[in-house]
Write a protein that holds these residues in place. Structure first.
Motif, PDB file in Angstrom:
ATOM      1  N   SER A   1      28.824  -8.929  -4.777  1.00  0.00           N
ATOM      2  CA  SER A   1      27.270  -9.280  -4.292  1.00  0.00           C
ATOM      3  C   SER A   1      26.647 -10.449  -5.195  1.00  0.00           C
ATOM      4  N   SER A   2      25.412 -10.889  -4.929  1.00  0.00           N
ATOM      5  CA  SER A   2      24.523 -11.627  -5.525  1.00  0.00           C
ATOM      6  C   SER A   2      23.153 -11.271  -5.091  1.00  0.00           C
ATOM      7  N   THR A   3      22.408 -11.041  -6.200  1.00  0.00           N
ATOM      8  CA  THR A   3      21.119 -10.713  -5.923  1.00  0.00           C
ATOM      9  C   THR A   3      20.009 -11.709  -6.248  1.00  0.00           C
ATOM     10  N   TYR A   4      19.022 -11.859  -5.221  1.00  0.00           N
ATOM     11  CA  TYR A   4      17.842 -12.810  -5.495  1.00  0.00           C
ATOM     12  C   TYR A   4      16.428 -11.901  -5.396  1.00  0.00           C
ATOM     13  N   VAL A   5      15.697 -11.773  -6.332  1.00  0.00           N
ATOM     14  CA  VAL A   5      14.554 -10.701  -6.328  1.00  0.00           C
ATOM     15  C   VAL A   5      13.289 -11.803  -5.904  1.00  0.00           C
ATOM     16  N   ALA A   6      12.655 -11.421  -5.117  1.00  0.00           N
ATOM     17  CA  ALA A   6      11.607 -12.275  -4.435  1.00  0.00           C
ATOM     18  C   ALA A   6      10.189 -12.113  -5.444  1.00  0.00           C
ATOM     19  N   MET A   7       9.794 -13.173  -5.625  1.00  0.00           N
ATOM     20  CA  MET A   7       8.659 -13.325  -6.622  1.00  0.00           C
ATOM     21  C   MET A   7       7.388 -13.083  -5.844  1.00  0.00           C
ATOM     22  N   GLU A   8       7.500 -13.656  -4.408  1.00  0.00           N
ATOM     23  CA  GLU A   8       6.017 -13.692  -3.829  1.00  0.00           C
ATOM     24  C   GLU A   8       6.491 -13.946  -2.320  1.00  0.00           C
ATOM     25  N   ALA A   9       5.779 -13.306  -1.278  1.00  0.00           N
ATOM     26  CA  ALA A   9       6.127 -13.394   0.158  1.00  0.00           C
ATOM     27  C   ALA A   9       5.084 -14.659   0.399  1.00  0.00           C
TER      28      ALA A   9
ATOM     29  N   ARG B   1       0.746  -1.216   0.092  1.00  0.00           N
ATOM     30  CA  ARG B   1       0.135  -0.044   0.137  1.00  0.00           C
ATOM     31  C   ARG B   1       0.922   1.087  -0.015  1.00  0.00           C
ATOM     32  N   LEU B   2       2.016   1.153   0.286  1.00  0.00           N
ATOM     33  CA  LEU B   2       3.102   2.205   0.198  1.00  0.00           C
ATOM     34  C   LEU B   2       3.958   2.238  -0.826  1.00  0.00           C
ATOM     35  N   GLY B   3       3.598   1.475  -2.027  1.00  0.00           N
ATOM     36  CA  GLY B   3       4.195   1.396  -3.285  1.00  0.00           C
ATOM     37  C   GLY B   3       5.600   0.772  -3.227  1.00  0.00           C
ATOM     38  N   LEU B   4       5.957  -0.033  -2.164  1.00  0.00           N
ATOM     39  CA  LEU B   4       7.012  -0.627  -1.942  1.00  0.00           C
ATOM     40  C   LEU B   4       7.032  -2.347  -2.018  1.00  0.00           C
ATOM     41  N   ALA B   5       6.540  -2.566  -3.418  1.00  0.00           N
ATOM     42  CA  ALA B   5       6.176  -4.224  -3.877  1.00  0.00           C
ATOM     43  C   ALA B   5       7.775  -4.924  -4.215  1.00  0.00           C
ATOM     44  N   HIS B   6       8.860  -4.252  -4.528  1.00  0.00           N
ATOM     45  CA  HIS B   6      10.024  -4.919  -4.989  1.00  0.00           C
ATOM     46  C   HIS B   6      10.877  -5.231  -3.843  1.00  0.00           C
ATOM     47  N   VAL B   7      11.101  -6.556  -3.595  1.00  0.00           N
ATOM     48  CA  VAL B   7      12.059  -7.131  -2.582  1.00  0.00           C
ATOM     49  C   VAL B   7      13.253  -7.922  -3.182  1.00  0.00           C
TER      50      VAL B   7
ATOM     51  N   LEU C   1      21.257  -9.163   2.983  1.00  0.00           N
ATOM     52  CA  LEU C   1      20.383  -7.942   3.137  1.00  0.00           C
ATOM     53  C   LEU C   1      19.042  -8.165   2.570  1.00  0.00           C
ATOM     54  N   LYS C   2      17.990  -7.434   3.163  1.00  0.00           N
ATOM     55  CA  LYS C   2      16.607  -7.402   2.601  1.00  0.00           C
ATOM     56  C   LYS C   2      16.378  -6.058   2.303  1.00  0.00           C
ATOM     57  N   VAL C   3      16.205  -5.811   1.022  1.00  0.00           N
ATOM     58  CA  VAL C   3      16.023  -4.612   0.375  1.00  0.00           C
ATOM     59  C   VAL C   3      14.748  -4.357  -0.210  1.00  0.00           C
ATOM     60  N   ARG C   4      13.946  -3.324   0.215  1.00  0.00           N
ATOM     61  CA  ARG C   4      12.816  -3.094  -0.433  1.00  0.00           C
ATOM     62  C   ARG C   4      12.587  -1.759  -1.143  1.00  0.00           C
ATOM     63  N   THR C   5      12.213  -1.711  -2.422  1.00  0.00           N
ATOM     64  CA  THR C   5      11.929  -0.492  -3.279  1.00  0.00           C
ATOM     65  C   THR C   5      10.702  -0.699  -4.146  1.00  0.00           C
ATOM     66  N   PRO C   6      10.298   0.431  -4.590  1.00  0.00           N
ATOM     67  CA  PRO C   6       9.299   0.369  -5.549  1.00  0.00           C
ATOM     68  C   PRO C   6       9.238  -0.457  -6.621  1.00  0.00           C
ATOM     69  N   ASP C   7      10.506  -0.304  -7.385  1.00  0.00           N
ATOM     70  CA  ASP C   7      10.701  -1.155  -8.450  1.00  0.00           C
ATOM     71  C   ASP C   7      11.941  -1.446  -8.810  1.00  0.00           C
ATOM     72  N   MET C   8      12.143  -2.152  -9.915  1.00  0.00           N
ATOM     73  CA  MET C   8      13.755  -2.686 -10.405  1.00  0.00           C
ATOM     74  C   MET C   8      14.600  -1.438 -10.457  1.00  0.00           C
ATOM     75  N   ALA C   9      13.926  -0.378 -11.018  1.00  0.00           N
ATOM     76  CA  ALA C   9      14.749   0.821 -11.491  1.00  0.00           C
ATOM     77  C   ALA C   9      15.267   1.271 -10.142  1.00  0.00           C
ATOM     78  N   ARG C  10      14.523   1.624  -9.197  1.00  0.00           N
ATOM     79  CA  ARG C  10      14.912   2.064  -7.973  1.00  0.00           C
ATOM     80  C   ARG C  10      15.878   1.082  -7.263  1.00  0.00           C
ATOM     81  N   TYR C  11      15.661  -0.016  -7.419  1.00  0.00           N
ATOM     82  CA  TYR C  11      16.508  -1.017  -6.758  1.00  0.00           C
ATOM     83  C   TYR C  11      18.164  -1.103  -7.618  1.00  0.00           C
ATOM     84  N   ARG C  12      18.164  -0.896  -8.766  1.00  0.00           N
ATOM     85  CA  ARG C  12      19.200  -0.743  -9.357  1.00  0.00           C
ATOM     86  C   ARG C  12      20.085   0.672  -8.866  1.00  0.00           C
ATOM     87  N   GLU C  13      19.251   1.527  -8.829  1.00  0.00           N
ATOM     88  CA  GLU C  13      19.938   2.823  -8.245  1.00  0.00           C
ATOM     89  C   GLU C  13      20.636   2.640  -6.958  1.00  0.00           C
ATOM     90  N   ILE C  14      19.799   1.991  -6.015  1.00  0.00           N
ATOM     91  CA  ILE C  14      20.115   1.947  -4.458  1.00  0.00           C
ATOM     92  C   ILE C  14      21.295   0.948  -4.452  1.00  0.00           C
TER      93      ILE C  14
END
Length: 157
Positions: free
Chosen positions: A140-148, A65-71, A113-126
């Motif tokens: 580093s190695s990144t794993y994108v969560a598809m569903e909690a 609801r806060l627009g932070l769907a990308h984990v 680390l668990k990182v939460r952002t609005p989308d992939m573009a913001r994640y890449r920036e962070i």
């Protein structure tokens, strides 16, 4: 079990179970749900707080609801794991608001680390500007969560 841990009985555990999902429940309702009267329930609450079992109360926010769907979960390896380097890394990672959790790991990497952002573009920036620039990060190695499937750190949507 270490002797400095508080002794908790079934009523204490019942109180903690209810409060872990409904922290704003009035004491009278909490007492009714755990099968005690209000005064003993209040006494137990104060004791659990004083003993550090209950460390506080907070609002649980719905990140969707806060627009932070990308984990994303990030494994980080450091180039230096001496105490001073770890302390420097720890202080720096705490300053990144998008990092929801950071755990030191015993295994094939140093931190998760668990990182939460609005989308992939913001994640890449962070990732590029903040996380990769943390002190002593080697790779580093990144794993994108598809569903909690289960996440008790925030309210269900």
């Amino acid at each position: 079990m270490p002797s400095d841990l508080p002794v908790l009985d079934r009523f204490d555990h019942a109180i903690l179970r209810v409060l872990s999902t409904q922290g704003r429940l009035p004491v009278a309702e909490l007492a009714r749900r755990v099968g005690l009267s209000k005064t003993p329930t209040q006494t137990r609450l104060k004791r659990l707080e004083a003993e550090g079992v209950i460390t506080g109360y907070r609002a649980m926010l719905n990140p969707l609801r806060l627009g932070l769907a990308h984990v994303a979960f990030i494994e980080l390896r450091l180039s230096d794991t001496r105490e001073a380097a770890l302390a420097e890394f720890n202080a720096a990672v705490r300053a990144i608001p998008e990092v929801e959790e950071c755990h030191m790991i015993a295994g094939g990497f140093d931190y998760l680390l668990k990182v939460r952002t609005p989308d992939m573009a913001r994640y890449r920036e962070i990732m590029a500007e903040r996380i990769s620039a943390l002190p002593h990060v080697a790779n580093s190695s990144t794993y994108v969560a598809m569903e909690a499937v289960k996440d008790t750190s925030f309210a269900a949507s």
